[in-house]
Design a protein around this motif. Structure first.
Motif, short mmCIF file in Angstrom:
data_model
loop_
_atom_site.label_atom_id
_atom_site.label_comp_id
_atom_site.label_asym_id
_atom_site.label_seq_id
_atom_site.Cartn_x
_atom_site.Cartn_y
_atom_site.Cartn_z
N GLY A 1 0.81 -1.22 0.00
CA GLY A 1 0.00 0.00 0.00
C GLY A 1 0.84 1.25 0.00
O GLY A 1 0.91 1.97 -1.00
N ARG A 2 1.47 1.55 1.10
CA ARG A 2 2.36 2.72 1.19
C ARG A 2 3.78 2.23 0.95
O ARG A 2 4.55 2.00 1.87
N THR A 3 4.11 2.09 -0.33
CA THR A 3 5.32 1.40 -0.75
C THR A 3 6.53 2.31 -0.82
O THR A 3 6.42 3.54 -0.79
N SER A 4 7.67 1.67 -0.99
CA SER A 4 8.90 2.36 -1.40
C SER A 4 9.27 1.88 -2.80
O SER A 4 8.71 0.90 -3.29
N PRO A 5 10.23 2.52 -3.45
CA PRO A 5 10.68 2.01 -4.75
C PRO A 5 11.31 0.62 -4.65
O PRO A 5 11.47 -0.05 -5.68
N ASN A 6 11.65 0.19 -3.44
CA ASN A 6 12.29 -1.12 -3.27
C ASN A 6 11.31 -2.24 -2.96
O ASN A 6 11.68 -3.42 -2.93
N THR A 7 10.06 -1.89 -2.72
CA THR A 7 9.12 -2.85 -2.13
C THR A 7 8.99 -4.13 -2.93
O THR A 7 9.12 -5.24 -2.39
N ARG A 8 8.69 -4.01 -4.22
CA ARG A 8 8.43 -5.23 -5.00
C ARG A 8 9.65 -6.14 -5.05
O ARG A 8 9.53 -7.37 -4.88
N ASN A 9 10.82 -5.59 -5.28
CA ASN A 9 12.03 -6.42 -5.32
C ASN A 9 12.28 -7.12 -3.99
O ASN A 9 12.64 -8.30 -3.95
N ILE A 10 12.08 -6.39 -2.91
CA ILE A 10 12.29 -6.99 -1.59
C ILE A 10 11.33 -8.16 -1.37
O ILE A 10 11.72 -9.24 -0.89
N ILE A 11 10.09 -7.97 -1.73
CA ILE A 11 9.09 -9.02 -1.52
C ILE A 11 9.41 -10.25 -2.37
O ILE A 11 9.38 -11.39 -1.88
N LEU A 12 9.74 -10.03 -3.63
CA LEU A 12 10.00 -11.17 -4.52
C LEU A 12 11.28 -11.90 -4.15
O LEU A 12 11.40 -13.11 -4.38
N GLU A 13 12.22 -11.21 -3.55
CA GLU A 13 13.48 -11.86 -3.15
C GLU A 13 13.36 -12.59 -1.82
O GLU A 13 14.21 -13.44 -1.51
N ASN A 14 12.31 -12.30 -1.04
CA ASN A 14 12.26 -12.84 0.32
C ASN A 14 10.97 -13.60 0.65
O ASN A 14 10.78 -14.01 1.80
N THR A 15 10.11 -13.78 -0.33
CA THR A 15 8.89 -14.56 -0.12
C THR A 15 8.64 -15.42 -1.36
O THR A 15 9.35 -15.31 -2.37
N ASN A 16 7.60 -16.23 -1.28
CA ASN A 16 7.19 -17.06 -2.43
C ASN A 16 5.79 -16.69 -2.91
O ASN A 16 5.02 -17.55 -3.35
N ILE A 17 5.44 -15.41 -2.81
CA ILE A 17 4.13 -14.98 -3.29
C ILE A 17 3.99 -15.26 -4.79
O ILE A 17 4.98 -15.29 -5.52
N ILE A 18 2.73 -15.42 -5.21
CA ILE A 18 2.47 -15.62 -6.64
C ILE A 18 1.85 -14.39 -7.29
O ILE A 18 1.69 -14.34 -8.50
N TYR A 19 1.47 -13.40 -6.47
CA TYR A 19 0.97 -12.14 -7.04
C TYR A 19 1.18 -11.03 -6.03
O TYR A 19 1.33 -11.26 -4.82
N ASP A 20 1.21 -9.80 -6.54
CA ASP A 20 1.08 -8.65 -5.64
C ASP A 20 0.08 -7.67 -6.24
O ASP A 20 -0.27 -7.75 -7.42
N SER A 21 -0.41 -6.78 -5.39
CA SER A 21 -1.48 -5.86 -5.79
C SER A 21 -1.09 -4.40 -5.61
O SER A 21 -1.95 -3.53 -5.54
N ASP A 22 0.21 -4.13 -5.56
CA ASP A 22 0.68 -2.76 -5.44
C ASP A 22 0.69 -2.08 -6.81
O ASP A 22 1.72 -1.61 -7.31
N SER A 23 -0.48 -2.03 -7.42
CA SER A 23 -0.67 -1.37 -8.72
C SER A 23 -2.14 -1.02 -8.86
O SER A 23 -3.01 -1.73 -8.34
N TYR A 24 -2.40 0.04 -9.60
CA TYR A 24 -3.77 0.48 -9.87
C TYR A 24 -3.93 0.71 -11.38
O TYR A 24 -4.76 1.50 -11.82
N ALA A 25 -3.14 -0.04 -12.17
CA ALA A 25 -2.91 0.32 -13.56
C ALA A 25 -3.86 -0.32 -14.57
O ALA A 25 -3.76 -0.01 -15.75
N ASP A 26 -4.77 -1.20 -14.14
CA ASP A 26 -5.59 -1.88 -15.14
C ASP A 26 -6.87 -2.42 -14.50
O ASP A 26 -7.02 -2.39 -13.27
#
Length: 303
Positions: free
Chosen positions: A164-189
């Motif tokens: 939600g209240r992200t940093s520019p590093n958020t997505r990379n940090i999450i993908l490098e440290n979890t096994n999530i299959i999706y994220d929702s930090d976007s409002y683009a579509d």
């Protein structure tokens, strides 16, 4: 700095997608559970919370507690969650919980009910704070901590993530440290879409800040429940019309907060919208992880 944003998306070519049973619309309700993890000196912060409450444009109190703000947030955990849960339980409707790790830890009763109801728990980060200026090291620590908290409480690691209240590093940090299959930090579509992160495909299931009760607590937002209901209805009608007339199925997310929509003067707007969509037998009301799993199964080859 290189502009790596994607302005094109699907363009006008989004009619190749379909939902289960040829549903015209995938409708998804998110309940944000944040209460107890907001800014407060009792959580080790320098000052009080200012965001998403009945106090519009609240000023941060440095070095002391804001008792009014704390009680507004407590309403969400003490009363709001249960009012929303009871309505969805009565209707046997699915929910995705965007759960903040610290908040979940502080309310075992809510967690027990989430388990009983088989709601999806997606991570909403360890703290309900703005990570924009948080160090990468601390954000990584919080990411790992929240991931483990959800596993400890619910028995599984989260499939999805929304900081939600992200940093520019958020997505990379999450993908490098979890096994999530999706994220929702976007409002683009209005549909899920794939991106590449370090040459690896990753699924985005966009969220919403407009079909969202947060606008009760923002300037030029919703003043009454009728405002919220009419906005949700118009969003639904637009998307359903496009799916029906142009054969372009869509997705609609609705964002809810325990301390906002569950106030008695607003709650009937949600009930009214649930009544409205119950008349449609060609929509898919689902969890976000169901959308993710369906996308992986059917559209993993899409760019």
């Amino acid at each position: 700095m290189k502009d790596d944003r994607n302005y094109k998306g699907y363009g006008n070519n989004d009619s190749n997608f379909y939902w289960p049973n040829k549903s015209k619309l995938a409708l998804q309700f998110v309940l944000n559970y944040e209460e107890g993890a907001e800014n407060s000196i009792i959580n080790g912060d320098e000052g009080s919370e200012t965001f998403l409450s009945e106090i519009i444009n609240a000023k941060q109190i440095i070095g002391a507690r804001n008792m009014n703000m704390e009680s507004i947030y407590e309403y969400g955990s003490r009363r709001g969650f249960w009012r929303i849960h009871n309505e969805f339980e009565k209707r046997k409707l699915p929910l995705t919980i965007f759960g903040v790790g610290m908040a979940l830890e502080k309310n075992p009763d809510v967690c027990e009910q989430i388990i009983k109801s088989n709601y999806e728990v997606a991570s909403h980060g360890y703290r309900w704070i703005d990570y924009q200026n948080i160090t990468e090291e601390v954000e990584k620590e919080h990411t790992i901590k929240c991931n483990n908290i959800i596993k400890d409480i619910f028995g599984y690691f989260p499939s999805g993530w929304y900081t939600g209240r992200t940093s520019p590093n958020t997505r990379n940090i999450i993908l490098e440290n979890t096994n999530i299959i999706y994220d929702s930090d976007s409002y683009a579509d209005d549909l899920p879409y794939w991106i590449k992160v370090k040459n690896k495909k990753h699924l985005i299931i966009p969220y919403t800040l407009d079909n969202n009760d947060m606008r009760f607590s923002t300037l030029q937002g919703f003043n009454t429940g009728e405002d919220f209901y009419n906005y949700l209805k118009n969003s639904f009608d637009t998307l359903y019309r496009e799916a029906n007339e142009f054969n372009k199925p869509k997705m609609m997310s609705v964002g809810l907060h325990c301390r906002l929509i569950a106030r008695p003067g607003r709650f009937m707007s949600l009930v009214k919208f649930l009544n409205y969509v119950s008349d449609y037998n060609d929509i898919w009301i689902c969890k976000r992880e169901e959308i993710a799993n369906y996308w992986y199964e059917n559209f993993s080859d899409e760019n």
